[in-house]
Design a protein around this motif. Structure first.
Motif, PDB file in Angstrom:
ATOM      1  N   ALA A  26       0.963  -3.895   6.890  1.00  0.00           N
ATOM      2  CA  ALA A  26       0.225  -3.620   8.243  1.00  0.00           C
ATOM      3  C   ALA A  26      -0.026  -2.246   8.430  1.00  0.00           C
ATOM      4  CB  ALA A  26       0.821  -4.236   9.414  1.00  0.00           C
ATOM      5  N   ARG A  27       0.494  -1.272   7.775  1.00  0.00           N
ATOM      6  CA  ARG A  27       0.351   0.247   8.067  1.00  0.00           C
ATOM      7  C   ARG A  27       0.902   0.270   9.267  1.00  0.00           C
ATOM      8  NH1 ARG A  27      -1.319   3.265   4.370  1.00  0.00           N
ATOM      9  NH2 ARG A  27      -2.394   2.958   2.649  1.00  0.00           N
ATOM     10  N   PRO A  65       0.889  -1.223  -0.055  1.00  0.00           N
ATOM     11  CA  PRO A  65      -0.008  -0.098   0.048  1.00  0.00           C
ATOM     12  C   PRO A  65       0.963   1.160  -0.042  1.00  0.00           C
ATOM     13  CG  PRO A  65       0.106  -0.687   1.986  1.00  0.00           C
ATOM     14  CD  PRO A  65       0.631  -1.964   1.290  1.00  0.00           C
ATOM     15  N   GLY A  66       0.251   2.376  -0.570  1.00  0.00           N
ATOM     16  CA  GLY A  66       0.862   3.535  -0.650  1.00  0.00           C
ATOM     17  C   GLY A  66       0.334   4.305   0.595  1.00  0.00           C
ATOM     18  N   PRO A  67       0.707   5.720   0.528  1.00  0.00           N
ATOM     19  CA  PRO A  67       0.381   6.641   1.554  1.00  0.00           C
ATOM     20  C   PRO A  67      -1.077   6.893   1.707  1.00  0.00           C
ATOM     21  CG  PRO A  67       1.179   7.821  -0.234  1.00  0.00           C
ATOM     22  CD  PRO A  67       1.500   6.366  -0.525  1.00  0.00           C
ATOM     23  N   ASP A  68      -1.547   7.205   2.970  1.00  0.00           N
ATOM     24  CA  ASP A  68      -2.926   7.463   3.199  1.00  0.00           C
ATOM     25  C   ASP A  68      -3.122   8.899   3.215  1.00  0.00           C
ATOM     26  OD1 ASP A  68      -5.449   8.200   4.393  1.00  0.00           O
ATOM     27  OD2 ASP A  68      -5.455   6.367   5.159  1.00  0.00           O
ATOM     28  N   THR A  69      -3.396   9.620   1.787  1.00  0.00           N
ATOM     29  CA  THR A  69      -3.450  10.889   1.664  1.00  0.00           C
ATOM     30  C   THR A  69      -4.557  11.494   2.442  1.00  0.00           C
ATOM     31  OG1 THR A  69      -4.882  10.390  -0.396  1.00  0.00           O
ATOM     32  CG2 THR A  69      -2.609  10.624  -0.523  1.00  0.00           C
ATOM     33  N   LEU A 106       3.718  10.156  10.456  1.00  0.00           N
ATOM     34  CA  LEU A 106       3.440   9.070  10.978  1.00  0.00           C
ATOM     35  C   LEU A 106       1.770   8.684  10.780  1.00  0.00           C
ATOM     36  CD1 LEU A 106       4.686   9.770  14.628  1.00  0.00           C
ATOM     37  CD2 LEU A 106       4.968   7.585  13.451  1.00  0.00           C
ATOM     38  N   ALA A 107       0.930   9.996  10.681  1.00  0.00           N
ATOM     39  CA  ALA A 107      -0.199   9.707  10.361  1.00  0.00           C
ATOM     40  C   ALA A 107      -0.441   9.268   8.852  1.00  0.00           C
ATOM     41  CB  ALA A 107      -1.038  11.014  10.558  1.00  0.00           C
ATOM     42  N   THR A 108       0.290   9.772   8.052  1.00  0.00           N
ATOM     43  CA  THR A 108       0.451   9.208   6.644  1.00  0.00           C
ATOM     44  C   THR A 108       0.398   7.765   6.355  1.00  0.00           C
ATOM     45  OG1 THR A 108       0.897  11.437   5.967  1.00  0.00           O
ATOM     46  CG2 THR A 108       1.330   9.311   4.575  1.00  0.00           C
TER      47      THR A 108
END
Length: 354
Positions: free
Chosen positions: A258-259, A32-36, A66-68
């Protein structure tokens, strides 16, 4: 690795073991990529907090990162896991370390008894610790003469990290123990990023000039011995790496799925994880360089990876020690982002819009 705006959810439970190196490659491609959305929410909150914009410097960047990569806002660092993998190296018989190979066994016992630096740093910084020895009675082959591992052996070691259960974990630190593993890290770094043995080989645990020359000669011989086969990053890991390096790499790949952000330790950890960036330019976007070690190849390696370390404390221990030491900075970033009042909440006048 994907960098699309669509964020996939964190995987629940451990990944199944990979049956082949091609399955490992597929996991890299499908990571997975970043959570935009989480990034945008963090960026929207930061300017509303009671401080001048940018005044907390890298702490603001860390909260957003960290949030991303946790895929949520606000970020949290309530549960940190440190996993130390241990492996033995056949190349240790070449006089590349001031310590004999049996020290790996002895230090694993020390970890398990709670007497090592990593135990104290985990305790001081609120991290869980797991120690995983990897076939310590079966060292890898001396890689100046033969590949360090067979394909089955490197896959087994990768799976030791890949199958970690990271459910409920907010961040991962992977550490290592293995006499001779700075030699493996130097050889792997040269295989991945070029240069010469002089660029990558340092004194490790305290080699004198003669020992340093031997260590450089071993790395040079290994690069010449394996030649073009080293162009494949996973093949380079198999040929000149070690079990604990492969396991750390597997752990970082598990964390991506696992993010779970990864706090990278020193030279050996960075070399192991560099395999993913050599395969994909975004392969280590979920990893933070905690510190730059005294091992001379580490600064060069971080530059090649485009990683700016958080700290310079002249450390060179390994075990995850540098990454553990930076936890106070990371928790400070989270605390400020989450706990500070906004201008509206505090009744503080924001900057003049004019």
């Amino acid at each position: 690795m994907s960098v699309s705006a669509a964020a996939s959810p964190a995987r629940s439970g451990p990944l199944p073991p990979a049956a082949s190196l091609d399955e490992i490659r597929a996991l890299v491609r499908g990571a997975p990529g970043p959570d935009t959305d989480a990034r945008a929410r963090t960026e929207a909150r930061e300017p509303t907090l009671t401080k001048p914009a940018g005044s907390l410097g890298r702490l603001e960047e860390l909260a957003c990162w960290l949030a991303t990569w946790q895929g949520r806002h606000p970020p949290a660092l309530d549960r940190i896991r440190c996993v130390v993998f241990a492996g033995n190296h056949g190349v240790a018989t070449r006089g590349v370390s001031v310590y004999p190979p049996e020290v790996t066994h002895q230090m694993v016992a020390n970890f398990q008894a709670g007497g090592a630096a990593v135990n104290q740093l985990c305790r001081a910084n609120g991290a869980d610790l797991a120690v995983i020895p990897l076939d310590l009675d079966r060292p890898t082959a001396p890689f100046d003469e033969a590949p360090a591992m067979t394909e089955a052996e490197v896959l087994e070691a990768l799976n030791a990290g890949l199958t970690l259960d990271l459910s409920g974990v907010d961040a991962l630190i992977v550490g290592e123990m293995g006499i001779g593993n700075t030699t493996a890290a130097a050889a792997l770094s040269q295989a991945l990023f070029g240069g010469t043995a002089v660029d990558w080989v340092g004194r490790g645990t305290g080699l004198d000039d003669n020992g340093l020359a031997r260590k450089r000669a071993v790395v040079s011989a290994a690069i010449a011995r394996h030649g073009d086969a080293l162009r494949d990053p996973l093949e380079a890991l198999r040929r000149v790496g070690g079990r604990e390096l492969a396991a750390m790499a597997g752990g970082a790949l598990a964390a991506r799925h696992a993010r779970v952000p990864v706090f990278m330790d020193g030279f050996i950890c960075s070399a192991a994880l560099a395999v993913w960036q050599a395969m994909d330019s975004h392969g280590l976007d979920h990893c933070l360089a905690a510190h730059v070690s005294m091992e001379p190849g580490h600064q060069r390696l971080l530059a090649a990876l485009g990683k700016r370390p958080l700290m310079t404390l002249d450390m060179r221990l390994g075990e995850g020690s540098g990454a553990l030491t930076c936890l106070g900075l990371l928790r400070s970033a989270v605390a400020c982002h989450v706990g500070m009042a906004t201008f509206a909440e505090a009744g503080v006048t924001d900057k003049d819009p004019a």
